[in-house]
Design a protein around this motif. Structure first.
Motif, PDB file in Angstrom:
ATOM      1  N   GLU A 134       0.829  -1.203   0.000  1.00 20.63           N
ATOM      2  CA  GLU A 134       0.000   0.000   0.000  1.00 20.63           C
ATOM      3  C   GLU A 134       0.864   1.253   0.000  1.00 20.63           C
ATOM      4  N   ARG A 135       1.954   1.212   0.761  1.00 22.99           N
ATOM      5  CA  ARG A 135       2.859   2.361   0.766  1.00 22.99           C
ATOM      6  C   ARG A 135       3.472   2.560  -0.617  1.00 22.99           C
ATOM      7  N   LYS A 136       3.846   1.447  -1.238  1.00 23.50           N
ATOM      8  CA  LYS A 136       4.418   1.553  -2.583  1.00 23.50           C
ATOM      9  C   LYS A 136       3.394   2.110  -3.561  1.00 23.50           C
ATOM     10  N   GLU A 137       2.139   1.719  -3.402  1.00 25.09           N
ATOM     11  CA  GLU A 137       1.084   2.226  -4.276  1.00 25.09           C
ATOM     12  C   GLU A 137       0.937   3.736  -4.120  1.00 25.09           C
ATOM     13  N   GLN A 138       1.062   4.213  -2.895  1.00 28.66           N
ATOM     14  CA  GLN A 138       0.989   5.653  -2.674  1.00 28.66           C
ATOM     15  C   GLN A 138       2.160   6.371  -3.346  1.00 28.66           C
ATOM     16  N   VAL A 139       3.327   5.754  -3.269  1.00 28.70           N
ATOM     17  CA  VAL A 139       4.486   6.343  -3.934  1.00 28.70           C
ATOM     18  C   VAL A 139       4.250   6.399  -5.444  1.00 28.70           C
ATOM     19  N   LEU A 140       3.693   5.328  -5.995  1.00 31.01           N
ATOM     20  CA  LEU A 140       3.411   5.299  -7.428  1.00 31.01           C
ATOM     21  C   LEU A 140       2.398   6.381  -7.810  1.00 31.01           C
ATOM     22  N   GLU A 141       1.388   6.555  -6.968  1.00 34.33           N
ATOM     23  CA  GLU A 141       0.406   7.601  -7.239  1.00 34.33           C
ATOM     24  C   GLU A 141       1.066   8.975  -7.211  1.00 34.33           C
ATOM     25  N   ALA A 142       1.977   9.153  -6.266  1.00 32.67           N
ATOM     26  CA  ALA A 142       2.704  10.425  -6.207  1.00 32.67           C
ATOM     27  C   ALA A 142       3.574  10.605  -7.447  1.00 32.67           C
ATOM     28  N   MET A 143       4.220   9.533  -7.878  1.00 30.57           N
ATOM     29  CA  MET A 143       5.076   9.616  -9.061  1.00 30.57           C
ATOM     30  C   MET A 143       4.282   9.960 -10.309  1.00 30.57           C
ATOM     31  N   ASN A 144       3.034   9.500 -10.373  1.00 29.73           N
ATOM     32  CA  ASN A 144       2.206   9.787 -11.541  1.00 29.73           C
ATOM     33  C   ASN A 144       1.902  11.273 -11.687  1.00 29.73           C
TER      34      ASN A 144
END
Length: 210
Positions: A134-144
């Motif tokens: 879930e933390r990684k998913e948040q990072v990916l959303e931020a990267m987008n």
């Protein structure tokens, strides 16, 4: 077929009327006569396209390669030794450009293939790794929310674990440029995370560290 021809076909046709030899056209081109170089483009564009297509196996890519090759040839005429055959020199430029195109395409396709297993691993991980996922998913959303250039270097460095020198080869930049782009991208990512995911920002996020 490609832009150089569109820009210079009329000039080439006019110059062709005087039946310039390759050497005459080259000498005139070196003196700044664009029409004379147009003669060479008209004369060798078909063989250049065939050479590029044999390497790339793609008509659109071959046209792009030829466009770039003729531009490079024109820009490097000062390196050509008058009296030697022009066609082999030109085709060497064409084939080098075509091989560079294929290598670049292969790297990018390979990167996509390497990304897919990583995504599958996150999706199928054990329950104890759900929180990390879930933390990684948040990072990916931020990267987008970052630019394509920022996302590219961050993906290569932190998802594929490529060293800066290899990243430089993949994106066609110098290692020093990669280092500065990574630094700027990390800073912008940190800003997005701090603004949108404060809890995540409070943790130690290696992706935003040098």
């Amino acid at each position: 077929m490609y832009q150089w021809r569109v820009d210079h076909v009329r000039a080439a046709e006019a110059a062709e009327d005087v039946r310039l030899s390759d050497e005459q056209a080259l000498r005139a081109s070196l003196d700044g006569d664009v029409q004379a170089f147009g003669v060479l483009v008209e004369r060798y564009q078909e063989v250049a396209f065939r050479a590029a297509y044999l390497v790339t196996r793609d008509a659109g890519a071959a046209e792009d390669v030829c466009q770039e090759a003729f531009l490079r040839a024109h820009g490097h005429l000062g390196r050509f030794r008058l009296g030697e055959p022009f066609r082999p020199w030109l085709l060497r430029i064409v084939t080098n450009q075509a091989k560079n195109h294929v290598r670049s395409r292969g790297r990018r396709e390979g990167l996509l293939a390497r990304l897919r297993p990583r995504a599958a691993e996150v999706a199928s991980g054990p329950e104890r790794e759900v929180e990390a996922a879930e933390r990684k998913e948040q990072v990916l959303e931020a990267m987008n929310r970052l630019s394509l250039e920022d996302r590219e270097v961050l993906y290569l460095r932190h998802f594929l674990d490529l060293p800066e020198r290899e990243i430089a080869e993949v994106i066609g930049k110098r290692p020093g440029t990669v280092k500065s782009r990574l630094s700027r991208a990390r800073g912008r990512l940190r800003t997005v995370i701090e603004e949108r995911y404060p809890a995540l920002a409070a943790e130690e996020m290696g992706m935003t560290d040098a």
